[in-house]
Design an enzyme around this catalytic site. Structure first.
Site, PDB file in Angstrom:
ATOM      1  N   LEU A  44      29.185  29.118  51.313  1.00  0.00           N
ATOM      2  CA  LEU A  44      28.738  29.796  49.838  1.00  0.00           C
ATOM      3  C   LEU A  44      27.515  30.818  50.168  1.00  0.00           C
ATOM      4  CD1 LEU A  44      27.982  26.542  47.793  1.00  0.00           C
ATOM      5  CD2 LEU A  44      30.103  28.054  47.919  1.00  0.00           C
ATOM      6  N   HIS A  45      27.636  31.928  49.446  1.00  0.00           N
ATOM      7  CA  HIS A  45      26.761  32.895  49.566  1.00  0.00           C
ATOM      8  C   HIS A  45      26.340  33.290  48.049  1.00  0.00           C
ATOM      9  CE1 HIS A  45      30.159  35.004  47.892  1.00  0.00           C
ATOM     10  NE2 HIS A  45      30.899  34.624  49.088  1.00  0.00           N
ATOM     11  N   GLY A  47      26.868  35.357  46.094  1.00  0.00           N
ATOM     12  CA  GLY A  47      28.084  35.903  44.973  1.00  0.00           C
ATOM     13  C   GLY A  47      28.622  34.790  44.195  1.00  0.00           C
ATOM     14  N   HIS A  48      28.719  33.539  45.135  1.00  0.00           N
ATOM     15  CA  HIS A  48      29.020  32.162  44.472  1.00  0.00           C
ATOM     16  C   HIS A  48      27.538  31.792  43.619  1.00  0.00           C
ATOM     17  CE1 HIS A  48      31.302  31.726  48.250  1.00  0.00           C
ATOM     18  NE2 HIS A  48      32.250  31.272  47.199  1.00  0.00           N
ATOM     19  N   GLY A 162      35.328  35.229  40.084  1.00  0.00           N
ATOM     20  CA  GLY A 162      34.623  36.503  40.417  1.00  0.00           C
ATOM     21  C   GLY A 162      35.566  37.673  40.213  1.00  0.00           C
ATOM     22  N   ASP A 165      37.643  38.910  43.436  1.00  0.00           N
ATOM     23  CA  ASP A 165      39.156  38.565  43.461  1.00  0.00           C
ATOM     24  C   ASP A 165      40.079  38.786  42.279  1.00  0.00           C
ATOM     25  OD1 ASP A 165      39.149  36.953  46.310  1.00  0.00           O
ATOM     26  OD2 ASP A 165      37.362  36.237  45.052  1.00  0.00           O
ATOM     27  N   GLN A 168      43.236  37.615  41.379  1.00  0.00           N
ATOM     28  CA  GLN A 168      43.262  36.005  41.424  1.00  0.00           C
ATOM     29  C   GLN A 168      42.928  35.806  39.960  1.00  0.00           C
ATOM     30  OE1 GLN A 168      41.564  33.104  44.111  1.00  0.00           O
ATOM     31  NE2 GLN A 168      39.764  33.488  43.057  1.00  0.00           N
ATOM     32  N   SER A 200      31.289  38.164  50.911  1.00  0.00           N
ATOM     33  CA  SER A 200      32.450  37.131  50.937  1.00  0.00           C
ATOM     34  C   SER A 200      32.236  36.086  52.385  1.00  0.00           C
ATOM     35  CB  SER A 200      33.709  38.149  51.515  1.00  0.00           C
ATOM     36  OG  SER A 200      34.674  37.141  52.004  1.00  0.00           O
TER      37      SER A 200
HETATM   38  P1  AMP Z   1      35.890  31.520  47.420  1.00  0.00           P
HETATM   39  O1  AMP Z   1      35.107  30.269  47.798  1.00  0.00           O
HETATM   40  O2  AMP Z   1      36.270  32.730  48.071  1.00  0.00           O
HETATM   41  O3  AMP Z   1      37.290  30.844  46.630  1.00  0.00           O
HETATM   42  O4  AMP Z   1      35.340  32.177  45.856  1.00  0.00           O
HETATM   43  C1  AMP Z   1      34.956  31.275  44.931  1.00  0.00           C
HETATM   44  C2  AMP Z   1      34.670  31.932  43.735  1.00  0.00           C
HETATM   45  O5  AMP Z   1      33.692  32.900  43.866  1.00  0.00           O
HETATM   46  C3  AMP Z   1      35.855  33.046  43.307  1.00  0.00           C
HETATM   47  O6  AMP Z   1      35.967  32.952  41.880  1.00  0.00           O
HETATM   48  C4  AMP Z   1      35.597  34.474  43.926  1.00  0.00           C
HETATM   49  O7  AMP Z   1      36.182  35.365  43.166  1.00  0.00           O
HETATM   50  C5  AMP Z   1      33.855  34.474  43.573  1.00  0.00           C
HETATM   51  N1  AMP Z   1      33.253  35.032  44.631  1.00  0.00           N
HETATM   52  C6  AMP Z   1      33.650  35.324  45.792  1.00  0.00           C
HETATM   53  N2  AMP Z   1      32.917  36.660  46.356  1.00  0.00           N
HETATM   54  C7  AMP Z   1      32.012  36.920  45.209  1.00  0.00           C
HETATM   55  C8  AMP Z   1      31.280  37.894  45.115  1.00  0.00           C
HETATM   56  N3  AMP Z   1      30.745  38.763  46.343  1.00  0.00           N
HETATM   57  N4  AMP Z   1      30.450  38.170  43.984  1.00  0.00           N
HETATM   58  C9  AMP Z   1      30.778  37.396  42.884  1.00  0.00           C
HETATM   59  N5  AMP Z   1      31.696  36.413  43.070  1.00  0.00           N
HETATM   60  C10 AMP Z   1      32.395  36.172  43.925  1.00  0.00           C
END
Ligand code: AMP
Length: 294
Positions: A44-45, A47-48, A162, A165, A168, A200
């Site tokens: 997680l970062h 953004g999450h 997010g 993506d 997606q 990411s």
């Molecule tokens: P992931 O763990 O990569 O599957 O992402 C989980 C959710 O977080 C997805 O809905 C992504 O679109 C969203 N997400 C990933 N990176 C970011 C970001 N930089 N800013 C906002 N949401 C994000």
């Protein structure tokens, strides 16, 4: 970053490993209150974090914020990074607690799929075959299938995705509309590093030498968006400029062009409204994607 975290009590995030455990808990939640759900693959970062915090606002005082961490094997292709995808579970739990998540569903693959894989899957349709789907065959079938399963398991009122993506969230919204899934979807803006690189989990694959060059994708997209807003309407010129700028930073472009965000069709002549600039490029062994809505 993690040294900045305040200590948290380990009991403040409820962790569920099985469907039965979660469903037993789900029944104790008030049925008339929002349940905002943020699915992730972990690592997680911030953004999450922005999604989890937005989920908290949607849930309000009486509702509940549920998250999931599941590195879904069925959305990775044969040569992709499933095995090496980062899984820093203890740090993720700390972060989720910090961001105000109340529960975490974190199953093992055996809890989600039979050993042979699922026999019945969700077909993402034609939108699953273009862009990311063209480079990653089967990816969106895997995404749709796991999100459909998670929605059946978690039974949320709201789903947070997010914009990072873009394709997606586009396909998942189609899936939920076409299959009458009674969940409200909220797409949240992309959080970025100081130099513009979209946050990411895969950014941690970038070497010290690659990391500054990765910012070229967003630099090119925002430059093109500015050009379009001030009247540069040639789709060909925009695509050419995007590809030239990203390639000049040493990345290998997969696609970079102007698309209609309502159809995912590329503009071929004049760019009209609405427009989204979508790009994917490889830097060493890391594949990066980003987008800007014009
Ligand atoms: P992931 O763990 O990569 O599957 O992402 C989980 C959710 O977080 C997805 O809905 C992504 O679109 C969203 N997400 C990933 N990176 C970011 C970001 N930089 N800013 C906002 N949401 C994000």
């Amino acid at each position: 970053m993690h040294t900045m975290l305040k200590p948290v009590s380990p009991s403040s995030l409820k962790i569920f490993r099985t469907v039965v455990q979660w469903r037993d808990f789900r029944r104790t939640l008030p049925p008339d209150q929002p349940l905002a759900f943020v699915p992730t693959m972990g690592a997680l970062h911030e953004g999450h974090g922005s999604l989890v915090k937005l989920a908290g606002e949607i849930a309000g005082g009486g509702g509940h914020v549920c998250t999931s961490i599941f590195v879904n094997p069925t959305q990775f292709g044969p040569g992709e990074d499933f095995a090496r995808y980062p899984r820093p579970f203890a740090t993720d739990v700390e972060l989720l607690t910090q961001w105000g998540a109340q529960s975490l569903f974190a199953p093992e693959p055996e809890e989600m799929y039979p050993r042979s894989g699922p026999a019945v899957t969700v077909d993402p349709g034609p939108y699953g075959a273009v862009l990311e789907g063209a480079s990653r065959p089967g990816h969106f079938r895997g995404v749709c299938t796991v999100v459909a399963k998670l929605l059946h398991i978690i039974a949320p009122t709201h789903l947070l995705l997010g914009q990072k993506d873009f394709q997606q969230q586009f396909i998942l919204k189609k899936m939920m509309a076409d299959l009458n899934m009674p969940v409200q979807v909220i797409t949240a803006p992309t959080l970025r590093e100081a130099d513009g690189l979209a946050m990411s989990s895969r950014n941690r694959y970038l070497s010290a030498n690659e990391r500054p060059r990765a910012a070229a994708i967003y630099a090119a997209l925002s430059q093109a968006a500015t050009g379009i807003r001030s009247g540069s309407r040639s789709a060909e010129a925009v695509a050419w400029q995007l590809q030239k700028t990203i390639t000049a930073a040493g990345l290998t472009v997969d696609y970079a062009a102007a698309y209609d965000p309502t159809t995912l069709e590329p503009y071929v002549q004049e760019i009209t409204n609405p427009c989204v600039l979508l790009a994917a490029a490889r830097l060493g062994s890391t594949r990066l994607i980003d987008n800007v809505i014009v």
